[in-house]
Design a protein around this motif. Structure first.
Motif, PDB file in Angstrom:
ATOM      1  N   VAL A  75       0.836  -1.187   0.000  1.00  0.00           N
ATOM      2  CA  VAL A  75       0.000   0.000   0.000  1.00  0.00           C
ATOM      3  C   VAL A  75       0.879   1.249   0.000  1.00  0.00           C
ATOM      4  O   VAL A  75       2.076   1.187   0.272  1.00  0.00           O
ATOM      5  N   GLY A  76       0.257   2.366  -0.282  1.00  0.00           N
ATOM      6  CA  GLY A  76       0.987   3.627  -0.266  1.00  0.00           C
ATOM      7  C   GLY A  76       1.098   4.224   1.120  1.00  0.00           C
ATOM      8  O   GLY A  76       2.006   5.009   1.397  1.00  0.00           O
ATOM      9  N   ARG A  77       0.158   3.863   2.003  1.00  0.00           N
ATOM     10  CA  ARG A  77       0.155   4.422   3.361  1.00  0.00           C
ATOM     11  C   ARG A  77       0.236   3.278   4.367  1.00  0.00           C
ATOM     12  O   ARG A  77      -0.784   2.687   4.706  1.00  0.00           O
ATOM     13  N   LEU A  78       1.409   2.961   4.798  1.00  0.00           N
ATOM     14  CA  LEU A  78       1.594   1.946   5.834  1.00  0.00           C
ATOM     15  C   LEU A  78       1.756   2.666   7.158  1.00  0.00           C
ATOM     16  O   LEU A  78       2.792   3.281   7.423  1.00  0.00           O
ATOM     17  N   ARG A  79       0.737   2.593   7.990  1.00  0.00           N
ATOM     18  CA  ARG A  79       0.776   3.285   9.279  1.00  0.00           C
ATOM     19  C   ARG A  79       1.441   2.393  10.316  1.00  0.00           C
ATOM     20  O   ARG A  79       0.982   1.288  10.596  1.00  0.00           O
ATOM     21  N   ARG A  80       2.493   2.925  10.903  1.00  0.00           N
ATOM     22  CA  ARG A  80       3.316   2.152  11.818  1.00  0.00           C
ATOM     23  C   ARG A  80       3.139   2.639  13.256  1.00  0.00           C
ATOM     24  O   ARG A  80       2.598   3.706  13.509  1.00  0.00           O
ATOM     25  N   ASN A  81       3.654   1.850  14.173  1.00  0.00           N
ATOM     26  CA  ASN A  81       3.638   2.176  15.591  1.00  0.00           C
ATOM     27  C   ASN A  81       4.627   3.318  15.854  1.00  0.00           C
ATOM     28  O   ASN A  81       5.804   3.217  15.507  1.00  0.00           O
ATOM     29  N   LEU A  82       4.145   4.401  16.466  1.00  0.00           N
ATOM     30  CA  LEU A  82       5.021   5.530  16.770  1.00  0.00           C
ATOM     31  C   LEU A  82       6.178   5.109  17.661  1.00  0.00           C
ATOM     32  O   LEU A  82       7.272   5.672  17.586  1.00  0.00           O
ATOM     33  N   ALA A  83       5.972   4.094  18.487  1.00  0.00           N
ATOM     34  CA  ALA A  83       7.035   3.630  19.386  1.00  0.00           C
ATOM     35  C   ALA A  83       8.212   3.051  18.609  1.00  0.00           C
ATOM     36  O   ALA A  83       9.312   2.936  19.157  1.00  0.00           O
ATOM     37  N   ASP A  84       8.006   2.701  17.336  1.00  0.00           N
ATOM     38  CA  ASP A  84       9.078   2.131  16.527  1.00  0.00           C
ATOM     39  C   ASP A  84       9.890   3.191  15.795  1.00  0.00           C
ATOM     40  O   ASP A  84      10.858   2.868  15.111  1.00  0.00           O
ATOM     41  N   PHE A  85       9.476   4.459  15.932  1.00  0.00           N
ATOM     42  CA  PHE A  85      10.222   5.537  15.280  1.00  0.00           C
ATOM     43  C   PHE A  85      11.472   5.860  16.107  1.00  0.00           C
ATOM     44  O   PHE A  85      11.381   6.078  17.306  1.00  0.00           O
ATOM     45  N   ASP A  86      12.606   5.889  15.456  1.00  0.00           N
ATOM     46  CA  ASP A  86      13.831   6.312  16.136  1.00  0.00           C
ATOM     47  C   ASP A  86      13.767   7.806  16.411  1.00  0.00           C
ATOM     48  O   ASP A  86      13.220   8.578  15.620  1.00  0.00           O
ATOM     49  N   LYS A  87      14.366   8.223  17.522  1.00  0.00           N
ATOM     50  CA  LYS A  87      14.277   9.607  17.975  1.00  0.00           C
ATOM     51  C   LYS A  87      14.779  10.595  16.924  1.00  0.00           C
ATOM     52  O   LYS A  87      14.185  11.653  16.719  1.00  0.00           O
ATOM     53  N   ASN A  88      15.820  10.266  16.235  1.00  0.00           N
ATOM     54  CA  ASN A  88      16.406  11.196  15.262  1.00  0.00           C
ATOM     55  C   ASN A  88      16.269  10.675  13.832  1.00  0.00           C
ATOM     56  O   ASN A  88      17.104  10.962  12.976  1.00  0.00           O
ATOM     57  N   SER A  89      15.212   9.921  13.579  1.00  0.00           N
ATOM     58  CA  SER A  89      15.046   9.307  12.265  1.00  0.00           C
ATOM     59  C   SER A  89      14.480  10.294  11.259  1.00  0.00           C
ATOM     60  O   SER A  89      13.852  11.299  11.618  1.00  0.00           O
ATOM     61  N   GLU A  90      14.668   9.988   9.975  1.00  0.00           N
ATOM     62  CA  GLU A  90      14.122  10.823   8.917  1.00  0.00           C
ATOM     63  C   GLU A  90      12.597  10.795   8.929  1.00  0.00           C
ATOM     64  O   GLU A  90      11.956  11.815   8.650  1.00  0.00           O
ATOM     65  N   GLU A  91      11.999   9.630   9.247  1.00  0.00           N
ATOM     66  CA  GLU A  91      10.538   9.560   9.230  1.00  0.00           C
ATOM     67  C   GLU A  91       9.931  10.411  10.350  1.00  0.00           C
ATOM     68  O   GLU A  91       8.869  11.015  10.165  1.00  0.00           O
ATOM     69  N   LEU A  92      10.599  10.485  11.506  1.00  0.00           N
ATOM     70  CA  LEU A  92      10.110  11.357  12.565  1.00  0.00           C
ATOM     71  C   LEU A  92      10.305  12.824  12.186  1.00  0.00           C
ATOM     72  O   LEU A  92       9.414  13.659  12.422  1.00  0.00           O
ATOM     73  N   ASP A  93      11.446  13.139  11.577  1.00  0.00           N
ATOM     74  CA  ASP A  93      11.677  14.510  11.126  1.00  0.00           C
ATOM     75  C   ASP A  93      10.619  14.943  10.110  1.00  0.00           C
ATOM     76  O   ASP A  93      10.140  16.082  10.141  1.00  0.00           O
ATOM     77  N   LEU A  94      10.229  14.029   9.223  1.00  0.00           N
ATOM     78  CA  LEU A  94       9.206  14.336   8.224  1.00  0.00           C
ATOM     79  C   LEU A  94       7.862  14.591   8.888  1.00  0.00           C
ATOM     80  O   LEU A  94       7.131  15.524   8.517  1.00  0.00           O
ATOM     81  N   LEU A  95       7.532  13.771   9.886  1.00  0.00           N
ATOM     82  CA  LEU A  95       6.270  13.949  10.602  1.00  0.00           C
ATOM     83  C   LEU A  95       6.243  15.290  11.337  1.00  0.00           C
ATOM     84  O   LEU A  95       5.230  16.003  11.307  1.00  0.00           O
ATOM     85  N   VAL A  96       7.346  15.636  11.980  1.00  0.00           N
ATOM     86  CA  VAL A  96       7.437  16.915  12.684  1.00  0.00           C
ATOM     87  C   VAL A  96       7.272  18.073  11.699  1.00  0.00           C
ATOM     88  O   VAL A  96       6.540  19.041  11.963  1.00  0.00           O
ATOM     89  N   ARG A  97       7.937  17.983  10.550  1.00  0.00           N
ATOM     90  CA  ARG A  97       7.845  19.047   9.549  1.00  0.00           C
ATOM     91  C   ARG A  97       6.401  19.217   9.060  1.00  0.00           C
ATOM     92  O   ARG A  97       5.919  20.332   8.901  1.00  0.00           O
TER      93      ARG A  97
END
Length: 511
Positions: A97-119
């Motif tokens: 799928v295009g939108r795979l929603r993952r567990n926020l607990a699996d996001f690394d603190k300084n990861s690109e995916e977290l940076d994208l979400l913050v932005r």
């Protein structure tokens, strides 16, 4: 494996019909997609499959005599509904799928995916100031949930899950409207976990400042310009989740094989009937877990008027959508046709053009059933507790059907006849034994329930507590009601002003 000697609808009969069968017979006025439709037309169905006229011979889908015998055995046994077999093997592929929603607990603190979400979050928050009329501005999207938009309340009814699935898509699309964020996907907060991701207490997810005042339909001020959302500290949220037994209620909901028992409010059977004949919808299962979760998070999340303004709301509700999808996957209800087979009552709310419209999103409830058609999938927690399917609780049965008493120490205590329309806001019901709190559960509702069309549909309701017999034996049972204020206050509310509540104690029964 036909013939099946003692088939049930959910385990055997619903799988006899193909999608093509369902479409063809639907044109002839026979609904093969629901239990009631198959049961009502059972004689006609059996006659046609026995005689070989359905499906037509040239389609090479004619039933064998053994299949027809399975259907006859189901009729002979009195059309038992039974239990849906569980499907626990649910691999998820990120490429599916295009939108795979993952567990926020699996996001690394300084990861690109977290940076994208913050932005993306910071982008829609900034629109409040730079482009306040933009429909993707945070204030405007959050305001759709309750205020300041016209009341679109779709809680405590069948449309609750489909409406919020559409709402999450709207929010996620708003995040994707920010430059460079077209691929951002909203993660979920697994409320069953013993931990809350610390990032939820960091900017921009920790709070929200109101750029404008928010008023209830009666003119009362819910939030002033410059106010900020209020939330409990992390440890207090964890303790309150335990206090409201949110995890236990989720497990109970996932064990239910009927939509009405999973959804837990509107439907054929989550009703409590008293000896005098009065009946009340029972507030339980996934709705009960949802309402308790809101109450556990803090003053803003307790209030439907303001809840969606707390950034926590989006991660919180992403998880409730995941749990609904998890249930659909467990019981083979992911497509619209398969989902309808899990309904015990009428499917009108999915198909009626007046009832199934999900304002203001321009979609219908039936369009929100298959998450994959929305290009959405979830990566479920690998160690998530999935209970075995269980029989729905019944309070009575025909003598010909029979009932049995379950050999366990748990009993059910129901407080019923609560008139929610007289209670101005979200509240909790506390079960007392000799004036000492034993259990408590919350109900999430507007400060102006009489002005809410959905609230008015079911003004009176019941709430059931499962307790150990030892907790209440030889003790006087009573109930108390506490009202939550938008300002975080909790105050006693007289039960005498909330209808004429009654208490009913039941042992657990099963068919």
């Amino acid at each position: 494996m036909h013939p099946v000697e003692h088939p049930t609808y959910l385990a055997d009969i619903r799988f006899l019909f193909t999608d093509r069968d369902m479409r063809c017979m639907g044109n002839a006025g026979i609904d093969l997609r629901t239990y009631e439709g198959v049961k009502f037309n059972a004689d006609r169905i059996y006659f046609n499959v026995r005689e070989g006229s359905m499906p037509p011979p040239h389609l090479k889908r004619r039933w064998s005599k053994k299949k027809a015998e399975t259907f006859y055995n189901w009729m002979r046994d009195g059309f038992p509904r039974g239990f849906a077999p569980q499907n626990r093997d649910l691999p998820v592929s990120a490429s599916a799928v295009g939108r795979l929603r993952r567990n926020l607990a699996d996001f690394d603190k300084n990861s690109e995916e977290l940076d994208l979400l913050v932005r993306a979050f910071e982008g829609i928050l900034k629109l409040d100031e730079d482009d306040p009329d933009n429909p993707n501005a945070y204030f405007n999207v959050a305001g759709v949930h309750w205020l300041p938009e016209p009341l679109y309340c779709r809680h405590h009814e069948n449309a609750y899950n489909p409406w919020h699935r559409a709402y999450l898509l709207k929010f996620e699309n708003a995040l994707r409207s920010i430059d460079g964020c077209k691929d951002v996907t909203l993660p979920y907060w697994d409320i069953e976990s013993d931990e809350i991701p610390s990032v939820l207490f960091d900017p921009p997810f920790d709070k929200y400042t109101f750029p404008s005042a928010v008023r209830a339909p009666n003119g009362a001020l819910s939030a002033a310009k410059g106010d900020t959302t209020q939330r409990f500290e992390k440890q207090e949220i964890i303790e309150r989740i335990q206090q409201y037994r949110v995890r236990e209620n989720i497990v109970e909901a996932l064990s239910a094989t009927r939509w009405e028992d999973f959804n837990g409010w509107a439907g054929a059977d989550p009703w409590i009937t008293f000896p005098d004949g009065t009946r009340y919808p029972d507030h339980k299962a996934i709705i009960l877990a949802h309402d308790g979760g809101h109450a556990a998070c803090g003053p803003t999340m307790r209030s439907p008027n303001l809840a969606a303004f707390d950034p926590l709301f989006w991660f919180f509700h992403c998880n409730w959508d995941r749990l609904w999808w998890r249930w659909q996957q467990l019981y083979s209800g992911t497509t619209l046709a398969d989902f309808k087979t899990l309904l015990d009552g009428d499917a009108y709310w999915l198909t009626d053009p007046v009832v199934n419209g999900l304002d203001p999103f321009g979609v219908r409830a039936d369009e929100m059933i298959d998450s994959r058609e929305l290009d959405v999938e979830y990566a479920h927690p690998p160690k998530e507790l999935i209970p075995d399917a269980s029989e729905p609780l019944i309070a009575a049965a025909r003598s010909s059907e029979g009932i049995r008493v379950v050999d366990e120490d748990r009993v059910l205590v129901t407080v019923a006849g609560i008139d929610r329309l007289e209670i101005p806001g979200s509240f909790e019901i506390v079960l007392l034994a000799d004036e000492q709190p034993v259990r408590r559960n919350a109900l999430f509702q507007s400060t102006t329930p009489k002005l809410c069309p959905t609230c008015r549909k079911q003004g009176e309701f019941a709430i059931t507590f499962e307790v150990d017999r030892s907790e209440i034996l030889d003790r006087k049972l009573s109930a108390a009601l506490n009202l939550y204020g938008d300002d975080g206050s909790v105050s006693p509310f007289p039960l005498s002003q909330a209808g004429d509540p009654k208490i009913l104690v039941r042992i657990k029964l099963a068919a």
